[in-house]
Design an enzyme around this catalytic site. Sequence first.
Site, PDB file in Angstrom:
ATOM      1  N   GLY A  68       0.820  -1.205   0.000  1.00 47.51           N
ATOM      2  CA  GLY A  68       0.000   0.000   0.000  1.00 47.51           C
ATOM      3  C   GLY A  68       0.851   1.251   0.000  1.00 47.51           C
TER       4      GLY A  68
ATOM      5  CD  GLU B  30       7.212  -5.540  -1.514  1.00 49.11           C
ATOM      6  OE1 GLU B  30       7.475  -4.717  -2.424  1.00 49.11           O
ATOM      7  OE2 GLU B  30       8.046  -6.354  -1.091  1.00 49.11           O
TER       8      GLU B  30
END
Length: 488
Positions: A200, A222
Site C-alpha cells: 500500500g 511493499e
Amino acid sequence: MGSQPEGKAVFDSESAKEMVKELRASFVAGKTKSYEWRVSQLIAMLKMLEENEQPIVSALRDDLSKPELESSIYEIGMLRNSCRLALKEMKHWMKPEKAKTSLTTFPSSAEILSEPLGVVLVISAWNYPFLLSLDPIVGAIAAGNAIVLKPSEIAPASSSLLAKLVADYMDDSCIKVVEGAVPETSALLEQKWDKIFYTGNGRIARIVMAAAAKHLTPVVLELGGKSPVIVDSDIDLKVATRRIIAGKWACNNGQACISPDYIITTKDNSMKLVDSFKCELEQFYGKNPLDSKDLSCIVNSNHFDRLLKLLDEDKVSSKIVHGGERDETNLKIAPTILLDVPKNSLIMKEEIFGPLLPIIVVDKVEESFDVIKSCGGKPLAAYLFTNNKKLTGKFVAEVSAGGLVVNDTAVHLAEHNLPFGGVGDSGMGSYHGKFSFDAFSHKKAVLYRGLGGDASLRYPPYTRGKLRLLQALLSGSILRIIRALLGW
C-alpha cells in the site's frame, strides 16, 4: 466506512484474537508444516484460479473497469506462474542448506534450516487485488505458515469474491480472509503476528509498522514512490514510447506501484518524444480514449478528485501537451502528457498513481541523476532508455531504487529470479519466487558436534598459552596456530 451490513457479525478485537488463537493451534499441531499440506493448498489455489477466471475478470471490471487482457495476464496468469514455480521448486527450497564450519568449532558440521514463522497477516492493495493478495500467500503457504488475508475494501467486488473463493477452495483451519475497512484492520493489527506483509502507501505503512513494533513483529512493506524514466536521445523513440505506455497506461491506467511516474529527457529530445507519444497513444486508445474499453477507470471519486487537483494546479494545467480529458461520471481520465512542469508543483511532490505523466527537461541527460535525487526518497523502480553503455553504468551505480530496468518498464515484476521490493521510502523486504519463500521463513542455524575429543582449551583455569592458542584459532591462520602450539 466501518459499518457492518445487517445480519453480519461484528469483527472486533476479540474476534481477531479468537481467529489467531485457532490458527496458532493449527500451526502448533504441525498441520501447515508438512510438504503434502503445502502442495495441496497450492494445487487448490491453481484450481481456484482455473475454475473462476471469468468471475475474477468480472470482479476486476466492476472495481476498476480493468480490461480482460490485463486481468487475465497480469493478475491470473502471473498467479498461476507463481503457484507452478512453487510446486516445482518447493521441495528444493525446503531442504537444509549445508554450511561450512571453521577451525573454531572443529570437528563439526552445520546446516541452515528454513522453518515457517507461524501465523502471518497479509494486508493487500486495491489496484491489483488478486495478484497482490494471493502472490504473497503463495510464498507463505510454501514456507508452511498459517495465514490471514485482509483484502482492500476499496475494491469491494474483488474483496468479496476473494473471501468466497478462499473459503471454498483453501483449508479454512489454516487460511482465512477478513473483509472490512479501518475497524477490522485495526482489530487485526492489535494481535501478535509472526510476520505482517503490507502492500500500500507510506502513510498506512507507518501505522502498520507502529502496531508491529508493539509485538516486535517483523514486517515486509511493499510501497511505491515516484518511479522515474530517463529517455536518452539517439534511440528508437517508437519502441521506447510504446514500452513506457505499456508500463503506464496499460498497467491499470497508471494505478500501479511500478508505473512510470515522470520522464526526464533533454530539451532537444522533448518534442520528438511528445510527438511519438501522441502517435502511439492514438493507435492504442483511439482519438477518444475515454471511450476505449482498454483503459481502466480511476478506482473511486476520492482518487479521481486527487488526480484532478494535481492536474488543475495553476502552474501545471498550462503544461498539458496531450490529453487532459476527464469523465467524472465514469471516473475516467485520458492519458495525459505534461511538458516541463515546475519541480515544486504538487504533481512532482507525491506519487501520481494515475494516468498523468509529466516530462522534466534538462540540458544534458547526465543531469537526470540530480533530478531523481532532488525528488527525494528511493523509488520502487527506475527506468532508463539508452544505447549508451557509459550512461547505463552510471545509472546502475548511482540510482538507488527497489529495481532498475534498462530499455523497458515494469517487466522485472514478472521475473521470479529477481527479488521484488523497495528500499527506504518505497518499502522493505522483498518477494517473488524463492524470495517469497524466504520472506515467510526463519533461517535457523544448526551446528552439529560430537562428544569425543573434548579439549581443555576453553575451560578454566585460563593460561597465557590457552589465550594465544584461542586467539590463533579465531584468526583462522594455520601459521599462528602452529606458532601457538610450539609456544612461539
